[in-house]
Scaffold this motif. Structure first.
Motif, short mmCIF file in Angstrom:
data_model
loop_
_atom_site.label_atom_id
_atom_site.label_comp_id
_atom_site.label_asym_id
_atom_site.label_seq_id
_atom_site.Cartn_x
_atom_site.Cartn_y
_atom_site.Cartn_z
N PHE A 1 9.68 10.90 -0.04
CA PHE A 1 10.92 10.14 0.09
C PHE A 1 11.01 9.46 1.45
N ILE A 2 10.65 10.19 2.50
CA ILE A 2 10.68 9.61 3.85
C ILE A 2 9.66 8.48 3.95
N LYS A 3 8.49 8.67 3.35
CA LYS A 3 7.47 7.62 3.37
C LYS A 3 7.95 6.38 2.61
N PHE B 1 0.82 -1.21 0.00
CA PHE B 1 0.00 0.00 0.00
C PHE B 1 0.85 1.27 0.00
N LYS B 2 2.06 1.16 0.50
CA LYS B 2 2.94 2.32 0.60
C LYS B 2 3.28 2.90 -0.77
N PHE B 3 3.39 2.04 -1.78
CA PHE B 3 3.73 2.51 -3.12
C PHE B 3 2.68 3.47 -3.66
N ILE B 4 1.42 3.15 -3.47
CA ILE B 4 0.35 4.02 -3.96
C ILE B 4 0.37 5.36 -3.24
N THR B 5 0.60 5.33 -1.94
CA THR B 5 0.68 6.57 -1.17
C THR B 5 1.85 7.42 -1.62
N VAL B 6 3.00 6.81 -1.79
CA VAL B 6 4.19 7.55 -2.23
C VAL B 6 3.97 8.11 -3.63
N LEU B 7 3.36 7.34 -4.51
CA LEU B 7 3.11 7.80 -5.87
C LEU B 7 2.18 9.02 -5.88
#
Length: 71
Positions: A63-65, A40-46
């Motif tokens: 970047f931190i995320k 799920f982190k990839f979608i948030t970072v994107l």
């Protein structure tokens, strides 16, 4: 001399543009490489990187995320 100058490749700035895009989406690339860890982190970072990455704070936040280990 004229033949030499006409055969040299002219730079239209595309390499500079590619470097800037790579730096801009670096947090997204890092998030993409960490998909097996947290999906799920990839979608948030994107999303953060795409919409707020032009600000320095948004880029650092994404970047931190991307490199953090906690959800």
């Amino acid at each position: 001399m004229l033949l030499l100058s006409s055969s040299m490749a002219k730079s239209d700035g595309s390499l500079f543009f590619k470097i800037i895009l790579f730096i801009y989406f670096l947090p997204t690339i890092v998030g993409l490489l960490r998909i097996p860890i947290i999906k799920f982190k990839f979608i948030t970072v994107l999303l953060i990187n795409t919409f707020l990455g032009f600000t320095l704070i948004g880029w650092w936040l994404s970047f931190i995320k991307a490199v953090s280990t906690r959800r």
